[in-house]
Design a protein around this motif. Structure first.
Motif, PDB file in Angstrom:
ATOM      1  N   GLU A   1      82.414 100.919  57.376  1.00  0.00           N
ATOM      2  CA  GLU A   1      81.625 100.290  58.340  1.00  0.00           C
ATOM      3  C   GLU A   1      81.359 101.422  59.303  1.00  0.00           C
ATOM      4  O   GLU A   1      82.143 102.090  59.540  1.00  0.00           O
ATOM      5  CB  GLU A   1      81.901  98.956  59.004  1.00  0.00           C
ATOM      6  CG  GLU A   1      82.098  97.965  57.976  1.00  0.00           C
ATOM      7  CD  GLU A   1      82.434  96.568  58.682  1.00  0.00           C
ATOM      8  OE1 GLU A   1      82.751  96.713  59.732  1.00  0.00           O
ATOM      9  OE2 GLU A   1      82.364  95.499  57.796  1.00  0.00           O
ATOM     10  N   SER A   2      80.275 101.311  60.099  1.00  0.00           N
ATOM     11  CA  SER A   2      79.764 102.379  61.083  1.00  0.00           C
ATOM     12  C   SER A   2      80.573 102.229  62.490  1.00  0.00           C
ATOM     13  O   SER A   2      80.734 100.890  62.676  1.00  0.00           O
ATOM     14  CB  SER A   2      78.291 102.426  61.235  1.00  0.00           C
ATOM     15  OG  SER A   2      77.596 101.214  61.573  1.00  0.00           O
ATOM     16  N   LYS A   3      80.635 103.117  62.892  1.00  0.00           N
ATOM     17  CA  LYS A   3      81.225 103.196  64.378  1.00  0.00           C
ATOM     18  C   LYS A   3      80.831 104.335  65.205  1.00  0.00           C
ATOM     19  O   LYS A   3      80.757 105.563  64.902  1.00  0.00           O
ATOM     20  CB  LYS A   3      82.828 103.238  64.441  1.00  0.00           C
ATOM     21  CG  LYS A   3      83.572 103.093  65.833  1.00  0.00           C
ATOM     22  CD  LYS A   3      84.938 103.076  65.702  1.00  0.00           C
ATOM     23  CE  LYS A   3      85.691 103.012  67.120  1.00  0.00           C
ATOM     24  NZ  LYS A   3      87.140 103.197  66.937  1.00  0.00           N
ATOM     25  N   LEU A   4      80.406 103.974  66.562  1.00  0.00           N
ATOM     26  CA  LEU A   4      79.931 104.875  67.174  1.00  0.00           C
ATOM     27  C   LEU A   4      80.137 104.818  68.688  1.00  0.00           C
ATOM     28  O   LEU A   4      79.695 103.695  69.251  1.00  0.00           O
ATOM     29  CB  LEU A   4      78.470 105.259  67.113  1.00  0.00           C
ATOM     30  CG  LEU A   4      77.986 106.473  68.109  1.00  0.00           C
ATOM     31  CD1 LEU A   4      78.453 107.734  67.878  1.00  0.00           C
ATOM     32  CD2 LEU A   4      76.594 106.562  67.832  1.00  0.00           C
ATOM     33  N   GLU A   5      80.923 105.515  69.612  1.00  0.00           N
ATOM     34  CA  GLU A   5      80.898 105.340  71.119  1.00  0.00           C
ATOM     35  C   GLU A   5      80.761 106.705  71.809  1.00  0.00           C
ATOM     36  O   GLU A   5      81.234 107.846  71.038  1.00  0.00           O
ATOM     37  CB  GLU A   5      82.232 104.943  71.512  1.00  0.00           C
ATOM     38  CG  GLU A   5      82.885 103.495  70.704  1.00  0.00           C
ATOM     39  CD  GLU A   5      84.276 103.071  71.142  1.00  0.00           C
ATOM     40  OE1 GLU A   5      85.243 103.803  71.122  1.00  0.00           O
ATOM     41  OE2 GLU A   5      84.236 101.691  71.524  1.00  0.00           O
TER      42      GLU A   5
END
Length: 233
Positions: free
Chosen positions: A130-134
């Protein structure tokens, strides 16, 4: 007895000469790393893969290949390819199952690797996270080799679209980039910008359909030394 032994040897040689398949895939990650041939892999999108049928004893036979790509839990393939070897880029999160239906013909002889074969043989499995971005809220481009580039926090996953912008306090665009592995070095037109607060805007899309619209202040701390302690988070 001699006739029986001769017949057995003849049948054994014929079986050994029948064409076989050994499907596998070579994967290229978003970091550009390439794997050895595998039948199972987990990674982040976009993930490139080259699938190979790896036929043996196929000389003199007419082959037919049908690669079937199906999401786990689904019966209908979302993609079918007809080459012996084919390339696919995975951009959807979840578990993908890939099987190869192959048929070899020579005269009246027909060898099939189809539904009955794949009831026993495990499919090639590709799992896309699944996508993740910080994004961080500060960086220190002072040349000490630590936190010199403003970029996505490590651990980002499965981004199929990414576009980030850096603005000054007065709304002037100073920098933009489209690769989450890269970022801003704290310069504008080749010159260092002043210490202070800047603004970052990120628009991205994940392999699972998630949209990211990130707006955050960016503290540029040029005189800050990481080995003296950090408040960056």
């Amino acid at each position: 007895m001699i006739w029986a032994i001769t017949l057995f040897v003849s049948l054994q040689a014929q079986a050994q000469s029948e064409p076989t398949i050994s499907p596998s895939a070579i994967f290229t990650t978003v970091e550009g790393e390439t794997t050895e041939p595998l039948t199972e892999f987990s990674g982040s999108a976009p993930l490139k893969a080259k699938f190979s049928a790896n036929p043996t004893n196929a000389e003199g036979w007419t082959p037919y290949y049908e690669w079937r790509f199906t999401m786990e839990g689904k019966d209908t393939p979302y993609l079918i390819r007809y080459e012996q070897d084919t390339e696919v880029t995975f951009t959807t999160s979840g578990a993908h199952h890939i099987v190869l239906y192959a048929t070899f013909t020579k005269g009246d002889q027909v060898i099939k690797y189809q539904e009955d074969y794949w009831k026993e043989a495990p499919p090639i499995t590709v799992s896309i996270s699944e996508s993740k971005l910080e994004m961080p809220n500060a960086f220190s481009p002072n040349g000490d080799g630590i936190n010199d580039i403003y970029k996505a926090k490590s651990g980002w996953h499965s981004l199929i679209e990414f576009h980030a912008y850096i603005f000054s306090r007065w709304g002037q665009k100073l920098f933009e980039w489209t690769n989450p592995a890269l970022g801003w070095d704290g310069t504008y037109q080749g010159k260092d910008v002043k210490e202070g607060v800047y603004f970052c805007l990120v628009k991205a899309k994940g392999a699972d359909g998630r949209n990211f619209n990130i707006r955050t202040d960016v503290n540029l701390l040029r005189g800050y030394l990481e080995n003296g302690g950090s408040t960056i988070k």
